[in-house]
Design an enzyme around this catalytic site. Sequence first.
Site, PDB file in Angstrom:
ATOM      1  CG  ASP A 170      59.129  23.153  28.884  1.00 23.50           C
ATOM      2  OD1 ASP A 170      58.205  22.154  28.340  1.00 23.50           O
ATOM      3  OD2 ASP A 170      59.976  24.163  28.070  1.00 23.50           O
ATOM      4  CG  HIS A 213      70.422  11.161   7.126  1.00 23.97           C
ATOM      5  ND1 HIS A 213      70.561  10.981   8.421  1.00 23.97           N
ATOM      6  CD2 HIS A 213      70.958  11.102   6.095  1.00 23.97           C
ATOM      7  CE1 HIS A 213      72.026  11.552   8.047  1.00 23.97           C
ATOM      8  NE2 HIS A 213      72.236  11.356   6.377  1.00 23.97           N
TER       9      HIS A 213
END
Length: 517
Positions: A231, A173
Amino acid sequence: MKQKPYQGMIAILDFGSQYNQLIARRVRESQVYCELIPFDVSVSQILKSKPRGIILSGGPASVFDGNAPFPRQEILHLGIPTLGICYGMQVLGHLLGGEVRSVSEREYGASELYVDEETDLFEGISSPTRVWMSHGDQVKRLPPQFRILAHTSTCPVAGMGDAKRKLYGIQFHPEVVHTREGRRVFENFLFKICACTKNWTMSSFTEFAVDQIRKNVGKGKVVCALSGGVDSSVTAMLVSKAVKDRLECIFVNNGLLREGEADQVRRTFAHSLHLNLHYVDAEERFLSKLRGLADPEEKRKVIGEEFIKVFSEEAQKMGKIDFLAQGTLYPDVIESLSAKGGPSATIKSHHNVGGLPDSMHFKLLEPLRDLFKDEVRGLGRELGLPEDIVKRQPFPGPGLAVRVAGEVTRGRLQILREADKRVQEEMKKHRGFEEIWQSFAVLLPVKSVGVMGDQRTYEYTIALRVVTSIDGMTADWAKLPYDILEKISNRIINEVKGVNRVVYDISSKPPSTIEWE
Ligand code: XMP
């Protein structure tokens, strides 16, 4: 002509590995745009997105499972460079005429990888190099025209490739930090094999997004619920850059905010950044609705409903509004795409502005839906937001109501605010503050006996919650130095009336959650 930041993207076919979002983040850190796409995407859809390269992700399945996920086979023959990671490599092996076999023991953890061919994918990689493995199956026989590029002591084919067709597979990975040269492997794939250009930057995104918002909104009006969190703040700034004063922001003070927060948001957005900010003082409304409620879900529900009422009333005063701008991020989009139906347990009902009454038919504007959180912070900086907003820790919609365990009263909120303020002040001085996901105080509905001077006290307990996390889905309690814990505890007990005990929460998520309610 300047390239658009989405051009030359990488398509990541999602086979369900827990590391998939990490793959996407690694690619984007190399300034190449990418998207996670369901593994069974059609060939025409792939062609439409014109990818420079394809990554087949890892996943929990084995190619031998009856219902193992496979991509459309033609996708491997389109001439698009492809990298299979772990399960993705086994898919390549299996579909292209090699042989995959189960090994008796699952290999999990760090391994030394030896590079056999230091060409394209492994160019510049040391041999051996530390990699992270997590697999049960292995490619035993290469598909025709493939060569072995790397191996480990237990995995003879840990890297394989056919340079002519630009098809590659790796068993480890590269996206996890434990793979030391993972970034280099990705960059070799992106730039040497796929010939991508580095065009995914927040400044090129801003230019593009502003243009898109303008086209989308036309002469319409936009409303945005601004909470002061990263956000919604970045959403508001971006939309305001595009449509100027046709954006109206509503900031609801629900009486559940931290010390000084309402003033800070007003000062920053109305006075410094000159947004149209409608400030609604709804403290009394929320607190009266919460009176007598102790159950966490009931509290969340009442706050969610009241928020929608207050927000709608305020928006209605503004005349015709066409769009609602929301700070939806890419992980939410991925999650909703990959939710495979089926009833999943509601752990906590999260608060957002969905669920507005039908009479208010806004079109949704979600300009951050392609971005990860760290990209949103970068975008915030690009748009000139102050650092204290950009670096803000997440704060739940229901605010301090879920940090006053049990019934929420003005008195309890005040105790919590005082305690939390000290936590914030001390944590900001902590040198490892950047690695902390959230740090806050929780007021417990528990009183205990103490002694102050020569007097008996019987007062509340504060729990200190400090966690590290990558995305809030899992979290670990922070191993803070004792002197910080001591300082916070001393300050709270000595300076905050009503508290005589501080405890440190040493639970991880799962099985606990970050917030207490
Ligand atoms: P939990 O407590 O579920 O929280 O481990 C995970 C993350 O989500 C935040 N959180 C919320 N955020 N509305 C939000 O926008 C909510 O209702 C809400 N509840 C929890 C929490 O602070 C943590 O970062």
